[in-house]
Design a protein around this motif. Structure first.
Motif, PDB file in Angstrom:
ATOM      1  N   SER A   1       0.916  -1.177   0.006  1.00 56.50           N
ATOM      2  CA  SER A   1      -0.026  -0.109   0.045  1.00 56.50           C
ATOM      3  C   SER A   1       0.948   1.365   0.029  1.00 56.50           C
ATOM      4  CB  SER A   1      -0.866   0.117   1.161  1.00 56.50           C
ATOM      5  OG  SER A   1      -1.879   1.107   1.085  1.00 56.50           O
ATOM      6  N   ILE A   2       1.757   1.216  -0.679  1.00 54.55           N
ATOM      7  CA  ILE A   2       2.800   2.249  -0.941  1.00 54.55           C
ATOM      8  C   ILE A   2       1.914   3.484  -1.847  1.00 54.55           C
ATOM      9  CG2 ILE A   2       5.175   3.121  -1.720  1.00 54.55           C
ATOM     10  CD1 ILE A   2       5.974   0.427  -1.285  1.00 54.55           C
ATOM     11  N   GLY A   3       1.774   4.751  -1.122  1.00 49.65           N
ATOM     12  CA  GLY A   3       1.242   5.710  -1.493  1.00 49.65           C
ATOM     13  C   GLY A   3       0.538   6.749  -1.094  1.00 49.65           C
ATOM     14  N   VAL A   4      -0.091   7.758  -1.398  1.00 47.52           N
ATOM     15  CA  VAL A   4      -0.186   9.048  -0.647  1.00 47.52           C
ATOM     16  C   VAL A   4      -1.983   9.180  -0.880  1.00 47.52           C
ATOM     17  CG1 VAL A   4       0.040  11.335   0.218  1.00 47.52           C
ATOM     18  CG2 VAL A   4       1.822   9.933  -0.773  1.00 47.52           C
ATOM     19  N   ILE A   5      -2.740   9.718   0.037  1.00 46.51           N
ATOM     20  CA  ILE A   5      -4.186  10.086  -0.276  1.00 46.51           C
ATOM     21  C   ILE A   5      -4.495  11.244   0.626  1.00 46.51           C
ATOM     22  CG2 ILE A   5      -4.758   8.551   1.470  1.00 46.51           C
ATOM     23  CD1 ILE A   5      -7.476   8.325  -0.183  1.00 46.51           C
ATOM     24  N   ILE A   6      -5.216  12.104   0.061  1.00 48.04           N
ATOM     25  CA  ILE A   6      -5.856  13.299   0.651  1.00 48.04           C
ATOM     26  C   ILE A   6      -7.354  13.079   0.686  1.00 48.04           C
ATOM     27  CG2 ILE A   6      -6.249  15.868   0.950  1.00 48.04           C
ATOM     28  CD1 ILE A   6      -3.349  16.267  -0.214  1.00 48.04           C
ATOM     29  N   PRO A   7      -7.975  12.706   1.571  1.00 50.38           N
ATOM     30  CA  PRO A   7      -9.393  12.469   1.475  1.00 50.38           C
ATOM     31  C   PRO A   7     -10.324  13.635   1.181  1.00 50.38           C
ATOM     32  CG  PRO A   7      -8.356  11.312   3.604  1.00 50.38           C
ATOM     33  CD  PRO A   7      -7.529  12.424   3.160  1.00 50.38           C
ATOM     34  N   HIS A   8     -11.283  13.257   0.415  1.00 47.81           N
ATOM     35  CA  HIS A   8     -12.126  14.368   0.049  1.00 47.81           C
ATOM     36  C   HIS A   8     -13.448  13.905  -0.254  1.00 47.81           C
ATOM     37  CE1 HIS A   8     -13.934  17.520  -2.923  1.00 47.81           C
ATOM     38  NE2 HIS A   8     -13.709  18.288  -1.654  1.00 47.81           N
ATOM     39  N   TYR A   9     -14.806  14.531   0.110  1.00 45.95           N
ATOM     40  CA  TYR A   9     -15.835  14.075  -0.070  1.00 45.95           C
ATOM     41  C   TYR A   9     -16.685  15.133  -0.770  1.00 45.95           C
ATOM     42  CZ  TYR A   9     -14.031  10.560   2.878  1.00 45.95           C
ATOM     43  OH  TYR A   9     -13.290   9.430   3.760  1.00 45.95           O
ATOM     44  N   ASN A  10     -17.509  15.086  -1.450  1.00 47.83           N
ATOM     45  CA  ASN A  10     -18.486  16.087  -2.188  1.00 47.83           C
ATOM     46  C   ASN A  10     -19.920  15.783  -1.967  1.00 47.83           C
ATOM     47  OD1 ASN A  10     -19.630  18.179  -3.553  1.00 47.83           O
ATOM     48  ND2 ASN A  10     -18.878  17.001  -5.791  1.00 47.83           N
ATOM     49  N   VAL A  11     -20.516  16.523  -1.039  1.00 48.04           N
ATOM     50  CA  VAL A  11     -21.911  16.492  -0.620  1.00 48.04           C
ATOM     51  C   VAL A  11     -22.626  17.668  -1.290  1.00 48.04           C
ATOM     52  CG1 VAL A  11     -21.356  15.199   1.648  1.00 48.04           C
ATOM     53  CG2 VAL A  11     -21.517  17.559   1.585  1.00 48.04           C
TER      54      VAL A  11
ATOM     55  N   GLN B   1      -2.864  17.871  -6.289  1.00 52.66           N
ATOM     56  CA  GLN B   1      -2.154  16.719  -6.943  1.00 52.66           C
ATOM     57  C   GLN B   1      -0.649  16.858  -6.614  1.00 52.66           C
ATOM     58  OE1 GLN B   1      -3.863  13.767  -8.221  1.00 52.66           O
ATOM     59  NE2 GLN B   1      -1.675  13.179  -7.692  1.00 52.66           N
ATOM     60  N   GLU B   2      -0.078  18.117  -6.902  1.00 54.80           N
ATOM     61  CA  GLU B   2       1.353  18.443  -7.036  1.00 54.80           C
ATOM     62  C   GLU B   2       1.680  18.157  -5.276  1.00 54.80           C
ATOM     63  OE1 GLU B   2       5.200  19.237  -7.572  1.00 54.80           O
ATOM     64  OE2 GLU B   2       3.634  18.711  -9.132  1.00 54.80           O
ATOM     65  N   TYR B   3       0.785  18.450  -4.641  1.00 57.17           N
ATOM     66  CA  TYR B   3       1.107  18.149  -3.064  1.00 57.17           C
ATOM     67  C   TYR B   3       1.506  16.682  -2.949  1.00 57.17           C
ATOM     68  CZ  TYR B   3       0.604  18.325   2.050  1.00 57.17           C
ATOM     69  OH  TYR B   3       0.949  18.146   3.597  1.00 57.17           O
TER      70      TYR B   3
ATOM     71  N   ALA C   1       4.914  14.255  -1.850  1.00 57.39           N
ATOM     72  CA  ALA C   1       4.904  13.409  -0.643  1.00 57.39           C
ATOM     73  C   ALA C   1       5.080  11.991  -1.021  1.00 57.39           C
ATOM     74  CB  ALA C   1       3.342  13.625   0.107  1.00 57.39           C
ATOM     75  N   PHE C   2       4.539  11.534  -2.191  1.00 55.41           N
ATOM     76  CA  PHE C   2       4.568  10.305  -2.910  1.00 55.41           C
ATOM     77  C   PHE C   2       5.975  10.264  -3.501  1.00 55.41           C
ATOM     78  CE2 PHE C   2       4.002   7.391  -6.594  1.00 55.41           C
ATOM     79  CZ  PHE C   2       3.977   6.189  -5.914  1.00 55.41           C
ATOM     80  N   THR C   3       6.846  11.262  -4.056  1.00 52.80           N
ATOM     81  CA  THR C   3       8.080  11.017  -4.142  1.00 52.80           C
ATOM     82  C   THR C   3       9.153  10.930  -3.062  1.00 52.80           C
ATOM     83  OG1 THR C   3       7.823  12.583  -6.226  1.00 52.80           O
ATOM     84  CG2 THR C   3      10.011  12.377  -5.249  1.00 52.80           C
TER      85      THR C   3
ATOM     86  N   ALA D   1      -9.470  18.884   9.281  1.00 54.87           N
ATOM     87  CA  ALA D   1      -8.381  19.566   8.652  1.00 54.87           C
ATOM     88  C   ALA D   1      -7.931  18.498   7.656  1.00 54.87           C
ATOM     89  CB  ALA D   1      -7.480  19.477   9.557  1.00 54.87           C
ATOM     90  N   PRO D   2      -7.577  19.318   6.500  1.00 49.88           N
ATOM     91  CA  PRO D   2      -6.924  18.603   5.222  1.00 49.88           C
ATOM     92  C   PRO D   2      -5.596  18.134   5.757  1.00 49.88           C
ATOM     93  CG  PRO D   2      -6.785  21.118   4.910  1.00 49.88           C
ATOM     94  CD  PRO D   2      -7.540  20.801   6.321  1.00 49.88           C
ATOM     95  N   LYS D   3      -5.365  16.755   5.433  1.00 50.17           N
ATOM     96  CA  LYS D   3      -4.058  15.831   5.739  1.00 50.17           C
ATOM     97  C   LYS D   3      -3.918  15.127   4.610  1.00 50.17           C
ATOM     98  CE  LYS D   3      -4.374  16.332  10.844  1.00 50.17           C
ATOM     99  NZ  LYS D   3      -4.454  15.488  12.227  1.00 50.17           N
ATOM    100  N   ALA D   4      -2.599  14.920   4.484  1.00 57.86           N
ATOM    101  CA  ALA D   4      -2.064  13.767   3.527  1.00 57.86           C
ATOM    102  C   ALA D   4      -1.687  12.561   4.522  1.00 57.86           C
ATOM    103  CB  ALA D   4      -0.888  14.162   2.895  1.00 57.86           C
ATOM    104  N   TYR D   5      -2.180  11.466   3.822  1.00 57.85           N
ATOM    105  CA  TYR D   5      -1.808  10.172   4.716  1.00 57.85           C
ATOM    106  C   TYR D   5      -1.344   8.970   3.783  1.00 57.85           C
ATOM    107  CZ  TYR D   5      -5.763  11.866   7.678  1.00 57.85           C
ATOM    108  OH  TYR D   5      -6.609  12.516   8.650  1.00 57.85           O
ATOM    109  N   TYR D   6      -0.277   8.408   4.773  1.00 54.04           N
ATOM    110  CA  TYR D   6       0.228   7.123   4.116  1.00 54.04           C
ATOM    111  C   TYR D   6      -0.575   6.179   4.822  1.00 54.04           C
ATOM    112  CZ  TYR D   6       4.657   9.663   2.969  1.00 54.04           C
ATOM    113  OH  TYR D   6       5.677  10.467   2.394  1.00 54.04           O
ATOM    114  N   MET D   7      -1.467   5.645   4.390  1.00 50.39           N
ATOM    115  CA  MET D   7      -2.352   4.826   4.950  1.00 50.39           C
ATOM    116  C   MET D   7      -3.313   3.845   4.167  1.00 50.39           C
ATOM    117  SD  MET D   7      -4.992   5.955   8.401  1.00 50.39           S
ATOM    118  CE  MET D   7      -6.276   4.871   8.646  1.00 50.39           C
ATOM    119  N   SER D   8      -3.549   2.781   4.594  1.00 57.57           N
ATOM    120  CA  SER D   8      -4.498   1.827   3.626  1.00 57.57           C
ATOM    121  C   SER D   8      -5.727   1.678   4.476  1.00 57.57           C
ATOM    122  CB  SER D   8      -3.815   0.303   3.887  1.00 57.57           C
ATOM    123  OG  SER D   8      -4.453  -0.422   3.165  1.00 57.57           O
TER     124      SER D   8
END
Length: 356
Positions: free
Chosen positions: A182-192, A230-232, A236-238, A334-341
């Motif tokens: 699960s090597i990767g980065v995610i910033i969660p976002h939901y559109n309501v 996406q650049e952010y 982090a992914f690099t 709060a917007p956060k980037a995650y290394y998380m599965s």
């Protein structure tokens, strides 16, 4: 004779010592007694204050408070130790429990090697990097070998932490049922916004700039904002891939192979072994033996210890009461980037059974 002077009748005895008259100075005696009483009273009050200050000072500078050493395996009477540092649960910022374990190992000169036991789906980018940094610093300062033992899960930030082994050969052990990768980065976002439109709810926030609401759930994300985020994530992914190359030097020589693996995909232990993500399939006992081998000590004549953080019933109840508190809800938003599965990373941090 009757008229004889009385002074002639009693004659002093020659050379007789004169009596010494001792006078008691009652006023001076009382003064000394008062001063002595004041001194004892001062001592009575000062000693508890001094002791309290000493205890307070010791508590202030104690970075390992609440964490205690526990026998895990090996010889109970040996002086040489192998320390098992546990990284469990969701990794968030301020990893006090992990840091306290590291501090105990750093101060214990009897520890000759370290096994990092990882059982985590990952967590925030910052929290994962914090643990990695202090593990590498411990390894460097103490000049002792470090081996990783993966439990049920060592994914994303959990795998990131495992890279503390750096370029040591045969240093990452995965159990037969371990899930890793699960090597990767995610910033969660939901559109309501569609739901809000249906119920005639409008976001009327006042902001200094439209980008202040880049991750708001109440509006459609503009393409410009998506490109910025996406650049952010890409940066982090690099960094994630660069860290993996430090712990898996083979990928430094073949970065394209890492690109194939670094898609967020999870792997079984056998798949991870075949792809070079781990070195061996084995349980924590094998990892301990390898740590002893690297430290040039006999594992059977070494005491293996781990560290426990006591959890009181009061603490559990308090954590449950705070699970959905306002500050936790703000933290979740709060917007956060995650290394998380996980597909719900901002929610798990609010649960009381998260990482300690």
């Amino acid at each position: 004779m009757a008229n004889q002077d009385s002074s002639d009748m009693v004659q002093p005895i020659p050379n007789q010592p004169q009596p010494i008259i001792i006078q008691n100075n009652h006023s001076g005696s009382i003064l000394w007694r008062i001063l002595a009483a004041i001194g004892w009273l001062g001592l009575f009050f000062c000693v508890p204050i001094i002791l309290g200050m000493m205890i307070s000072s010791a508590s202030y500078y104690n970075t390992t408070e609440g964490v205690s050493e526990k026998y895990f395996a090996g010889s109970k009477t040996a002086s040489d130790k192998i320390a098992v540092i546990n990284v469990t649960g969701v990794i968030m910022e301020g990893q006090s429990y992990v840091r306290k374990q590291i501090d105990l190992v750093r101060e214990d000169k009897d520890v000759k090697a370290v096994v990092v036991r990882v059982d985590s789906p990952g967590g925030t980018v910052t929290g994962s990097d914090y643990i990695l940094h202090h593990l590498k610093k411990l390894k460097e300062e103490r000049d002792i070998p470090l081996v990783v033992s993966m439990g049920a899960m060592a994914t994303s930030g959990g795998y990131y932490v495992a890279m503390a082994v750096e370029d040591e050969e045969d240093s990452i052990y995965a159990e037969p049922t371990t899930t890793t990768g699960s090597i990767g980065v995610i910033i969660p976002h939901y559109n309501v916004s569609g739901l809000m439109e249906e119920y005639h709810i409008e976001d009327d926030s006042i902001m200094s700039h439209p980008r202040k609401q880049m991750l708001t759930m109440t509006r459609e994300m503009p393409e410009e904002h998506r490109e910025i985020l996406q650049e952010y994530v890409n940066q982090a992914f690099t960094r994630f891939k660069d860290i993996v190359k430090e712990g898996r030097p083979a990928f430094e020589k073949d970065p394209e192979k890492l690109d194939v693996l670094a898609t967020g995909e999870i792997f079984t232990a056998n798949q991870a072994l075949a792809n070079g993500l781990v070195d061996k399939i084995g349980f924590i006992e094998e990892a301990i033996d390898r740590a002893a081998e690297l430290a040039d000590i006999d594992s059977k004549k070494t005491r293996v210890v781990t560290y426990e953080e006591p959890v009181a019933l009061f603490d559990l109840g308090l954590a449950q009461n705070q699970a959905l508190s306002f500050d936790k809800m703000l933290e979740m938003s709060a917007p956060k980037a995650y290394y998380m599965s996980s597909y719900l990373p901002p929610l798990v941090s609010s649960f009381p059974f998260g990482s300690r």
